[in-house]
Design a protein around this motif. Structure first.
Motif, PDB file in Angstrom:
ATOM      1  N   ARG A  28      12.846 -42.491  24.780  1.00 18.42           N
ATOM      2  CA  ARG A  28      14.300 -42.339  24.439  1.00 18.42           C
ATOM      3  C   ARG A  28      14.431 -43.402  23.372  1.00 18.42           C
ATOM      4  N   VAL A  32      15.735 -41.404  20.224  1.00 19.20           N
ATOM      5  CA  VAL A  32      17.026 -41.252  20.005  1.00 19.20           C
ATOM      6  C   VAL A  32      17.465 -42.154  18.798  1.00 19.20           C
ATOM      7  N   PRO A  33      18.120 -41.673  17.640  1.00 14.27           N
ATOM      8  CA  PRO A  33      18.252 -42.576  16.593  1.00 14.27           C
ATOM      9  C   PRO A  33      19.131 -43.670  16.837  1.00 14.27           C
ATOM     10  N   GLU A  34      20.187 -43.787  17.726  1.00 13.19           N
ATOM     11  CA  GLU A  34      20.868 -44.536  17.856  1.00 13.19           C
ATOM     12  C   GLU A  34      20.168 -45.981  18.589  1.00 13.19           C
ATOM     13  N   LEU A  35      19.321 -45.487  19.361  1.00 10.22           N
ATOM     14  CA  LEU A  35      18.433 -46.250  20.210  1.00 10.22           C
ATOM     15  C   LEU A  35      17.356 -47.031  19.517  1.00 10.22           C
ATOM     16  N   ALA A  37      17.303 -47.356  16.284  1.00 10.97           N
ATOM     17  CA  ALA A  37      17.871 -48.402  15.492  1.00 10.97           C
ATOM     18  C   ALA A  37      17.855 -49.727  15.799  1.00 10.97           C
ATOM     19  N   GLY A  38      18.026 -50.001  17.253  1.00  7.02           N
ATOM     20  CA  GLY A  38      18.095 -51.050  17.966  1.00  7.02           C
ATOM     21  C   GLY A  38      16.544 -51.839  17.926  1.00  7.02           C
ATOM     22  N   GLU A  42      18.554 -49.943  11.149  1.00  2.00           N
ATOM     23  CA  GLU A  42      18.854 -48.788  10.698  1.00  2.00           C
ATOM     24  C   GLU A  42      18.172 -48.519   9.495  1.00  2.00           C
ATOM     25  N   ASP A  45      19.181 -48.646   5.258  1.00  3.42           N
ATOM     26  CA  ASP A  45      20.699 -48.970   5.271  1.00  3.42           C
ATOM     27  C   ASP A  45      20.763 -49.790   3.851  1.00  3.42           C
TER      28      ASP A  45
END
Length: 118
Positions: A28, A32-35, A37-38, A42, A45
């Protein structure tokens, strides 16, 4: 993380380590893009972070990203994350950063090219 091995072979950078998390959680975090990115920043950006995009996946096993540094003229590279279950609910993790990325395929490239008469 523990017991990391790094090698540089044929212009590839390879990092292997044991993650103290189950494979599903690591998967995950990679997909999962949001995860992601961590871990990776990003994508594109414009703040000095590299741009990246998923090329393909093998569920819960492998994900490949195209990776580029938007601040240089360097060509895209290929980053492959491979995971597999390890004892005690951990995850064996391997990252390979290759100098040459796979060429991007056109979205409609699922067949042989055809031409029509004008």
């Amino acid at each position: 993380m523990s017991d990391a091995d790094t090698e540089n072979t044929n212009e590839n950078i390879v990092l292997e380590c044991l993650l103290e998390s189950p494979p599903e959680k690591v998967w995950r975090a990679l997909t999962v893009p949001e995860l992601a990115a961590g871990w990776l920043g990003e994508p594109g950006d414009g703040g000095g972070e590299p741009a990246y995009e998923i090329l393909d996946t093998e569920p819960c096993s492998r994900v490949r990203y195209t990776w580029r540094d938007e601040e240089t003229d360097a060509p895209d590279t290929l980053v492959t994350f491979e995971i597999s279950p390890a004892p005690d609910g951990n995850t064996w993790f391997r990252l390979t950063h290759s100098h040459c990325a796979m060429p991007r395929l056109a979205a409609n490239s699922n067949g042989a090219p055809t031409a029509r008469a004008a």
